[in-house]
Design a protein around this motif. Structure first.
Motif, PDB file in Angstrom:
ATOM      1  N   SER A  31       0.936  -1.239  -0.144  1.00  0.00           N
ATOM      2  CA  SER A  31       0.202   0.072   0.104  1.00  0.00           C
ATOM      3  C   SER A  31       0.783   1.077   0.020  1.00  0.00           C
ATOM      4  O   SER A  31       2.021   1.165   0.406  1.00  0.00           O
ATOM      5  N   LEU A  32       0.178   2.354  -0.344  1.00  0.00           N
ATOM      6  CA  LEU A  32       0.905   3.446  -0.122  1.00  0.00           C
ATOM      7  C   LEU A  32       1.442   3.675   1.245  1.00  0.00           C
ATOM      8  O   LEU A  32       2.537   4.339   1.360  1.00  0.00           O
ATOM      9  N   ARG A  33       0.528   3.334   2.273  1.00  0.00           N
ATOM     10  CA  ARG A  33       0.980   3.738   3.439  1.00  0.00           C
ATOM     11  C   ARG A  33       2.520   2.891   3.727  1.00  0.00           C
ATOM     12  O   ARG A  33       3.073   3.237   4.436  1.00  0.00           O
ATOM     13  N   ASP A  34       2.337   1.452   3.383  1.00  0.00           N
ATOM     14  CA  ASP A  34       3.689   0.715   3.551  1.00  0.00           C
ATOM     15  C   ASP A  34       4.888   1.581   3.072  1.00  0.00           C
ATOM     16  O   ASP A  34       5.808   1.443   3.648  1.00  0.00           O
ATOM     17  N   ILE A  35       4.846   2.059   1.861  1.00  0.00           N
ATOM     18  CA  ILE A  35       5.734   2.965   1.374  1.00  0.00           C
ATOM     19  C   ILE A  35       6.123   4.145   2.046  1.00  0.00           C
ATOM     20  O   ILE A  35       7.245   4.428   2.207  1.00  0.00           O
ATOM     21  N   ALA A  36       5.245   4.798   2.593  1.00  0.00           N
ATOM     22  CA  ALA A  36       5.444   6.032   3.229  1.00  0.00           C
ATOM     23  C   ALA A  36       6.087   5.703   4.499  1.00  0.00           C
ATOM     24  O   ALA A  36       7.139   6.358   4.889  1.00  0.00           O
ATOM     25  N   GLU A  37       5.839   4.593   5.307  1.00  0.00           N
ATOM     26  CA  GLU A  37       6.062   4.134   6.566  1.00  0.00           C
ATOM     27  C   GLU A  37       7.857   3.621   6.198  1.00  0.00           C
ATOM     28  O   GLU A  37       8.673   4.011   7.095  1.00  0.00           O
ATOM     29  N   GLU A  38       7.781   3.112   5.295  1.00  0.00           N
ATOM     30  CA  GLU A  38       9.501   2.697   4.833  1.00  0.00           C
ATOM     31  C   GLU A  38      10.262   3.968   4.711  1.00  0.00           C
ATOM     32  O   GLU A  38      11.383   3.850   4.809  1.00  0.00           O
ATOM     33  N   ALA A  39       9.698   4.800   3.959  1.00  0.00           N
ATOM     34  CA  ALA A  39      10.406   6.059   3.702  1.00  0.00           C
ATOM     35  C   ALA A  39      10.409   6.956   4.831  1.00  0.00           C
ATOM     36  O   ALA A  39      11.231   7.965   4.795  1.00  0.00           O
ATOM     37  N   LYS A  40       9.687   6.704   5.953  1.00  0.00           N
ATOM     38  CA  LYS A  40       9.743   7.558   6.903  1.00  0.00           C
ATOM     39  C   LYS A  40       9.109   8.990   6.806  1.00  0.00           C
ATOM     40  O   LYS A  40       9.751  10.002   7.198  1.00  0.00           O
ATOM     41  N   ILE A  41       8.010   9.081   6.142  1.00  0.00           N
ATOM     42  CA  ILE A  41       7.297  10.119   5.777  1.00  0.00           C
ATOM     43  C   ILE A  41       5.732   9.899   5.847  1.00  0.00           C
ATOM     44  O   ILE A  41       5.351   8.851   6.192  1.00  0.00           O
ATOM     45  N   THR A  42       5.057  10.868   5.988  1.00  0.00           N
ATOM     46  CA  THR A  42       3.533  10.918   6.206  1.00  0.00           C
ATOM     47  C   THR A  42       2.889  10.396   4.815  1.00  0.00           C
ATOM     48  O   THR A  42       3.594  10.772   3.808  1.00  0.00           O
ATOM     49  N   LYS A  43       1.729   9.763   5.006  1.00  0.00           N
ATOM     50  CA  LYS A  43       1.217   9.435   3.826  1.00  0.00           C
ATOM     51  C   LYS A  43       0.754  10.707   3.070  1.00  0.00           C
ATOM     52  O   LYS A  43       0.959  10.558   1.681  1.00  0.00           O
ATOM     53  N   ALA A  44       0.300  11.928   3.594  1.00  0.00           N
ATOM     54  CA  ALA A  44       0.168  12.968   2.766  1.00  0.00           C
ATOM     55  C   ALA A  44       1.283  13.608   2.402  1.00  0.00           C
ATOM     56  O   ALA A  44       1.239  13.977   0.893  1.00  0.00           O
ATOM     57  N   ALA A  45       2.554  13.473   2.640  1.00  0.00           N
ATOM     58  CA  ALA A  45       3.719  13.865   1.802  1.00  0.00           C
ATOM     59  C   ALA A  45       4.051  13.130   0.714  1.00  0.00           C
ATOM     60  O   ALA A  45       4.630  13.526  -0.180  1.00  0.00           O
TER      61      ALA A  45
END
Length: 220
Positions: A31-45
């Motif tokens: 999911s996009l959330r998985d990618i955001a968490e791995e990148a250590k940014i918010t989903k909005a970012a």
């Protein structure tokens, strides 16, 4: 000297993370959330760069397929004969695996999973162009007499099967690179496994001596 664009650099980092997760877990299960968490940014970012997974599909799958086609077609154009072009195609494809394993696997996973119809058609068109390039090399080899009269489509599937299954067992950093493995595969596939026993036996036998001619009796 140009200063690198920090936004472009960040976008490339996010693409690399997305490819890694798509390769590891599959496109549908990431999911996009998985990618955001791995990148250590918010989903909005993350939305600033990629508003949805469709945008990621285009960057991961379509760009990867286009890059693969461009590299293999350039290698084929440099080769001189049909058999050299087949080798160039396969070795260039293996080279892509050597230098972008996650890109190859992620693109393959996403290709077969959730994509919109338009994206699917675009991906199919690129894949067909890539596979047709190999079939054309085989067709030319048959026409020139360098290859036996094999079916180009069937032969192409055999060669591509060897290539597509390699990431399942080949480990990067092992004794042989993917390109070196493919070179050995090609030696086997192009030259065959079975020895020409008739030729081998003939070569092993000593040359037969011609029968001695009968001498005519001497005359006075």
């Amino acid at each position: 000297m140009e200063t690198p664009d920090p936004l472009d650099s960040r976008e490339n980092q996010l693409l690399a993370i997305a490819r890694t997760l798509f390769a590891r877990h599959g496109y549908d299960r990431t999911s996009l959330r998985d990618i955001a968490e791995e990148a250590k940014i918010t989903k909005a970012a993350l939305y600033y760069y990629f508003p949805n997974k469709d945008a990621l599909f285009e960057r991961v799958v379509l760009e990867s397929l286009q890059s693969l086609y461009d590299e293999t077609s350039a290698a084929v154009a440099r080769a001189q004969t049909p058999t050299e072009r087949i080798r160039a195609f396969m070795e260039a494809s293996a080279h892509v695996q050597d230098h972008g394993r996650d890109r190859w696997i992620a693109g393959s996973n996403a290709f077969w999973q959730g994509a919109k119809e338009g994206q699917r058609l675009a991906a199919l068109k690129l894949r067909d162009s890539y596979e047709q390039l190999l079939r054309q090399c085989i067709t030319e080899g048959v026409a020139s007499g360098e290859l036996r009269p094999v079916d180009p489509a069937m032969t192409g599937r055999l060669l591509l099967s060897a290539l597509n299954h390699m990431p399942r067992w080949h480990k990067p950093g092992g004794r042989l690179s993917a390109t070196e493995v493919m070179q050995q595969f090609l030696d086997i596939l192009m030259n065959g496994l079975v020895q020409d026993t008739a030729a081998s036996s003939s070569a092993a036998r000593p040359a037969a001596h011609p029968p001695a001619r009968k001498r005519k009796p001497a005359t006075a």
